[in-house]
Design an enzyme around this catalytic site. Structure first.
Site, PDB file in Angstrom:
ATOM      1  N   ASP A   1       0.808  -1.221   0.000  1.00 55.55           N
ATOM      2  CA  ASP A   1       0.000   0.000   0.000  1.00 55.55           C
ATOM      3  C   ASP A   1       0.841   1.271   0.000  1.00 55.55           C
ATOM      4  O   ASP A   1       0.283   2.370   0.130  1.00 55.55           O
ATOM      5  CB  ASP A   1      -0.922   0.019   1.219  1.00 55.55           C
ATOM      6  CG  ASP A   1      -2.133  -0.884   1.050  1.00 55.55           C
ATOM      7  OD1 ASP A   1      -2.446  -1.241  -0.096  1.00 55.55           O
ATOM      8  OD2 ASP A   1      -2.770  -1.221   2.061  1.00 55.55           O
TER       9      ASP A   1
ATOM     10  N   CYS B   1      -4.808  10.138  -2.558  1.00 55.56           N
ATOM     11  CA  CYS B   1      -4.144   9.080  -1.793  1.00 55.56           C
ATOM     12  C   CYS B   1      -2.721   8.839  -2.279  1.00 55.56           C
ATOM     13  O   CYS B   1      -1.850   8.470  -1.503  1.00 55.56           O
ATOM     14  CB  CYS B   1      -4.949   7.782  -1.878  1.00 55.56           C
ATOM     15  SG  CYS B   1      -6.432   7.760  -0.847  1.00 55.56           S
TER      16      CYS B   1
ATOM     17  N   ARG C   1     -10.062   5.558  11.182  1.00 59.23           N
ATOM     18  CA  ARG C   1      -8.621   5.339  11.247  1.00 59.23           C
ATOM     19  C   ARG C   1      -7.988   6.212  12.341  1.00 59.23           C
ATOM     20  O   ARG C   1      -7.604   5.719  13.383  1.00 59.23           O
ATOM     21  CB  ARG C   1      -7.970   5.617   9.891  1.00 59.23           C
ATOM     22  CG  ARG C   1      -8.446   4.686   8.768  1.00 59.23           C
ATOM     23  CD  ARG C   1      -7.983   3.254   8.942  1.00 59.23           C
ATOM     24  NE  ARG C   1      -8.369   2.395   7.826  1.00 59.23           N
ATOM     25  CZ  ARG C   1      -7.670   2.256   6.719  1.00 59.23           C
ATOM     26  NH1 ARG C   1      -6.556   2.919   6.547  1.00 59.23           N
ATOM     27  NH2 ARG C   1      -8.100   1.451   5.755  1.00 59.23           N
TER      28      ARG C   1
ATOM     29  N   HIS D   1     -11.331   7.747   5.283  1.00 63.34           N
ATOM     30  CA  HIS D   1     -10.382   8.837   5.474  1.00 63.34           C
ATOM     31  C   HIS D   1     -11.039  10.146   5.051  1.00 63.34           C
ATOM     32  O   HIS D   1     -11.860  10.167   4.122  1.00 63.34           O
ATOM     33  CB  HIS D   1      -9.134   8.653   4.606  1.00 63.34           C
ATOM     34  CG  HIS D   1      -8.067   7.812   5.215  1.00 63.34           C
ATOM     35  ND1 HIS D   1      -7.165   7.095   4.457  1.00 63.34           N
ATOM     36  CD2 HIS D   1      -7.713   7.580   6.507  1.00 63.34           C
ATOM     37  CE1 HIS D   1      -6.323   6.459   5.246  1.00 63.34           C
ATOM     38  NE2 HIS D   1      -6.641   6.725   6.494  1.00 63.34           N
TER      39      HIS D   1
ATOM     40  N   ARG E   1       0.145  -1.898   7.463  1.00 60.46           N
ATOM     41  CA  ARG E   1       0.735  -0.673   6.936  1.00 60.46           C
ATOM     42  C   ARG E   1       1.756  -0.033   7.881  1.00 60.46           C
ATOM     43  O   ARG E   1       2.329   1.012   7.548  1.00 60.46           O
ATOM     44  CB  ARG E   1      -0.366   0.341   6.591  1.00 60.46           C
ATOM     45  CG  ARG E   1      -1.367  -0.169   5.570  1.00 60.46           C
ATOM     46  CD  ARG E   1      -2.224   0.948   5.003  1.00 60.46           C
ATOM     47  NE  ARG E   1      -1.419   1.870   4.210  1.00 60.46           N
ATOM     48  CZ  ARG E   1      -1.913   2.979   3.651  1.00 60.46           C
ATOM     49  NH1 ARG E   1      -3.188   3.286   3.802  1.00 60.46           N
ATOM     50  NH2 ARG E   1      -1.133   3.780   2.946  1.00 60.46           N
TER      51      ARG E   1
END
Length: 275
Positions: free
Chosen positions: A71, A268, A142, A171, A96
């Site tokens: 990612d 992103c 998150r 997000h 991550r």
């Protein structure tokens, strides 16, 4: 109606090529390991975005991808940079975690000295959006609410917390985009992604905001990047193009369909290095 004249400003971005991109686990509703990723196409789409930034006069630095971190292409999540100060990330999911280390190492290697390793979970520009004076800060899926006062103390600017309630918009950068960071007034967002109280806050702060439809939000149309004039956004968010033009912006549609399989698009993939 007189259209506002918009001016682009040169930006510095940090991106990471999707050399090892794949979807083998699911940590957001967009990710489905059963759907294969065309890695060659993903790389071509990413290169198109990088090259478009450079053609517009922006500088793009590249982060070295790591095989065990698929990612990493979503570089926006690795840190938040404001006036040369870096608040690193602390990821919510173990898959991550290593990305935060990779980003901090990059900043140290490239001469940044004011780099903070956070105490609380935040996922960089995934949940922090920068206006002229504020940080808009997402929470709910998150980033921890405790990351908001931490960011306020570090950057010395007001942090405005916004509650996300739809898991598709996990997000802040999937639900809101700052269109002109030289002001505190120019944003676009999707109201359905936010709690009633947070919608009321957004309505008060941004009474003239561009309001996205559900269809354009679902195309990740708000996962966009603006340089003050050009707005790079997913080409499928067709309903946003004309409203942006009416406000004096120049929308540029990008095809990042392969990277959408991981739950991200233009923003992103793009961390801004604000001097």
């Amino acid at each position: 109606m007189r259209t506002t004249v918009r001016r682009a400003t040169a930006r510095r971005y940090l991106m990471c090529p999707p050399t090892y991109f794949k979807v083998t686990y699911s940590i957001n509703p967009w990710m489905d390991p059963a759907k294969p990723v065309d890695l060659r196409l993903a790389l071509a789409q990413w290169e198109d975005l990088r090259d478009r930034y450079r053609a517009l006069g922006h500088t793009v630095a590249e982060l070295e991808p790591r095989r065990d971190l698929p990612d990493m292409v979503y570089a926006a999540n690795g840190a938040t940079v404001v006036e040369g100060r870096i608040l690193g990330a602390r990821f919510a999911h173990a898959e991550r975690t290593g990305e935060a280390v990779a980003h901090r190492e990059w900043f140290h290697t490239h001469g940044y000295t004011d780099v903070r390793e956070p105490e609380h979970i935040n996922e960089g520009e995934g949940d922090f959006a920068v206006t002229s004076s504020w940080l808009l800060a997402g929470r709910g899926f998150r980033s921890s609410p405790l990351s908001h006062p931490e960011a306020q103390e570090f950057f010395g600017r007001p942090v405005i917390g916004l509650d996300l309630v739809d898991p598709r918009y996990y997000h802040l950068d999937t639900a809101l985009c700052v269109l002109d960071d030289s002001t505190d007034t120019e944003v676009m967002y999707y109201p359905g992604a936010f709690s009633p109280g947070s919608r009321a806050v957004l309505e008060r702060l941004f009474p003239d905001a561009l309001i996205a439809t559900e269809a354009d939000a679902a195309a990740l149309g708000l996962n966009a990047v603006s340089d003050g004039r050009h707005v790079l956004l997913p080409q499928a968010a067709v309903g946003l193009f004309e409203p942006l033009r009416q406000r004096g912006y120049e929308p540029i549609g990008m095809d990042l369909s392969e990277l959408l399989k991981g739950g991200g698009s233009v923003k992103c993939c793009t961390q801004e290095l604000r001097a």
